[in-house]
Scaffold this active site. Structure first.
Site, PDB file in Angstrom:
ATOM      1  N   GLU A 134       3.946 -54.079 -69.763  1.00  0.00           N
ATOM      2  CA  GLU A 134       3.309 -55.358 -70.846  1.00  0.00           C
ATOM      3  C   GLU A 134       4.437 -54.828 -72.098  1.00  0.00           C
ATOM      4  O   GLU A 134       4.933 -56.533 -72.505  1.00  0.00           O
ATOM      5  CB  GLU A 134       2.028 -54.698 -71.137  1.00  0.00           C
ATOM      6  CG  GLU A 134       1.372 -54.999 -70.680  1.00  0.00           C
ATOM      7  CD  GLU A 134      -0.115 -55.158 -70.970  1.00  0.00           C
ATOM      8  OE1 GLU A 134      -0.834 -55.579 -71.809  1.00  0.00           O
ATOM      9  OE2 GLU A 134      -1.143 -53.704 -71.180  1.00  0.00           O
ATOM     10  N   GLU A 154      -3.440 -50.963 -63.530  1.00  0.00           N
ATOM     11  CA  GLU A 154      -4.722 -50.533 -64.801  1.00  0.00           C
ATOM     12  C   GLU A 154      -6.087 -50.581 -63.704  1.00  0.00           C
ATOM     13  O   GLU A 154      -7.599 -50.234 -64.279  1.00  0.00           O
ATOM     14  CB  GLU A 154      -5.015 -52.044 -65.812  1.00  0.00           C
ATOM     15  CG  GLU A 154      -4.237 -51.435 -66.712  1.00  0.00           C
ATOM     16  CD  GLU A 154      -2.747 -51.916 -67.286  1.00  0.00           C
ATOM     17  OE1 GLU A 154      -1.818 -51.886 -67.951  1.00  0.00           O
ATOM     18  OE2 GLU A 154      -2.501 -51.849 -65.904  1.00  0.00           O
TER      19      GLU A 154
END
Length: 305
Positions: A134, A154
């Site tokens: 990210e 995730e």
């Protein structure tokens, strides 16, 4: 949390450097470039809650320090750039109810950094997963070692990539590729990420520098010889730092408007207005750049205000 200290600089900064812990290393390959190294190699450079705020303060300092023109972020060791959040800390907070927090600028002070003035280059070595990915998605350039691996795992551990990657990923790689990445948790080699447009360059681990000339001079700081992807990141940062700092920051601002979905006419008008408001249009660096071109010499830029 490890004790905090303020690192030494090879120049006299206008603003004092923020206090940092041993989780983060700061070096200055040149007086205009800051190299930020995540220093938790035993934990694959996962970022703790305290380190998020520490990193945000570093990027804020870089934006406000007139002499700084470019930042680089990398990870200590060869195994990982950053494997994401500190899951041991996360699990402990789940058990104790202790609140975890991130700065407004997001994971590592980067993933939601939407109005940063100065560019940041990610020098990705090894694993770049979860929050690490990210961060990389929202840096201005990504250089990767050939052994780097990218992904958003995730969904495999029951959480969601909430630090800004999901809407930004689809803008860069398109809906189907973004869905594949976010819904499968698959890991991708650096060359595939380059083909997708997320990585600018892929470097071999033994990269020792470019050809003679613009990229050929020795890059070192304090006797340390930088190699591989960090070496290349410093070379690119030196090129950026050698350009007009006003032009670099205004150009970055204009591109970010497009990234945020602002229309061409409105974006161009905003860039023009900012140039006027900041005194860039007709300012000292603009005059110096034109003068230097006519006189066939290298421009002598002044620091941005």
């Amino acid at each position: 949390m490890p004790p905090s200290s303020s690192p030494q600089t090879p120049f006299k900064p206008t603003h004092p450097l923020p206090l940092i812990s041993s989780q983060t290393l700061l070096t200055f390959p040149t007086p205009q470039i800051i190299l930020v190294t995540l220093n938790r190699p035993a934990s694959l450079n996962c970022i703790s809650t305290s380190q998020h705020h520490e990193l945000a303060s570093i990027w804020d300092w870089m934006d406000n320090e007139p002499s700084m023109r470019c930042g680089i972020i990398t990870g200590a060791g060869e195994k990982a750039f950053c494997a994401g959040a500190d899951l041991k800390e996360w699990n402990e907070s789940n058990n104790t109810g202790k609140r975890r927090s991130q700065p407004r600028s997001g994971f590592g002070g980067i993933s939601n950094r939407s109005r940063g003035k100065k560019p940041i280059i990610a020098a990705v070595n090894g694993l770049c997963l979860g929050g690490g990915f990210e961060m990389a998605i929202n840096t201005d350039m990504v250089l990767a070692s050939s052994s780097a691996v990218f992904g958003l795992p995730e969904v495999r551990i029951g959480v969601v990539a909430l630090a800004g990657a999901l809407p930004r990923l689809v803008r860069t790689v398109g809906r189907q590729r973004a869905m594949e990445c976010a819904l499968t948790g698959k890991q991708y080699p650096a060359e595939e990420m380059r083909a997708w447009g997320l990585v600018n360059e892929v470097l071999t681990g033994d990269y020792k520098g470019g050809n003679e000339g613009e990229y050929g001079r020795e890059v070192q700081e304090g006797g340390q010889q930088y190699k591989g992807v960090v070496r290349r990141a410093i070379e690119v940062a030196e090129v950026i730092a050698g350009n007009s700092p006003d032009s670099v920051m205004i150009s970055k601002y204009g591109i970010e408007l497009g990234w945020a979905g602002i229309g061409v006419e409105d974006g161009s008008a905003s860039v023009t207005q900012v140039m006027k408001d900041k005194g860039v249009d007709g300012g000292e660096n603009m005059k110096e750049g034109v003068r230097a071109f006519v006189e066939r010499r290298r421009a002598r830029w002044v620091n941005s205000k």
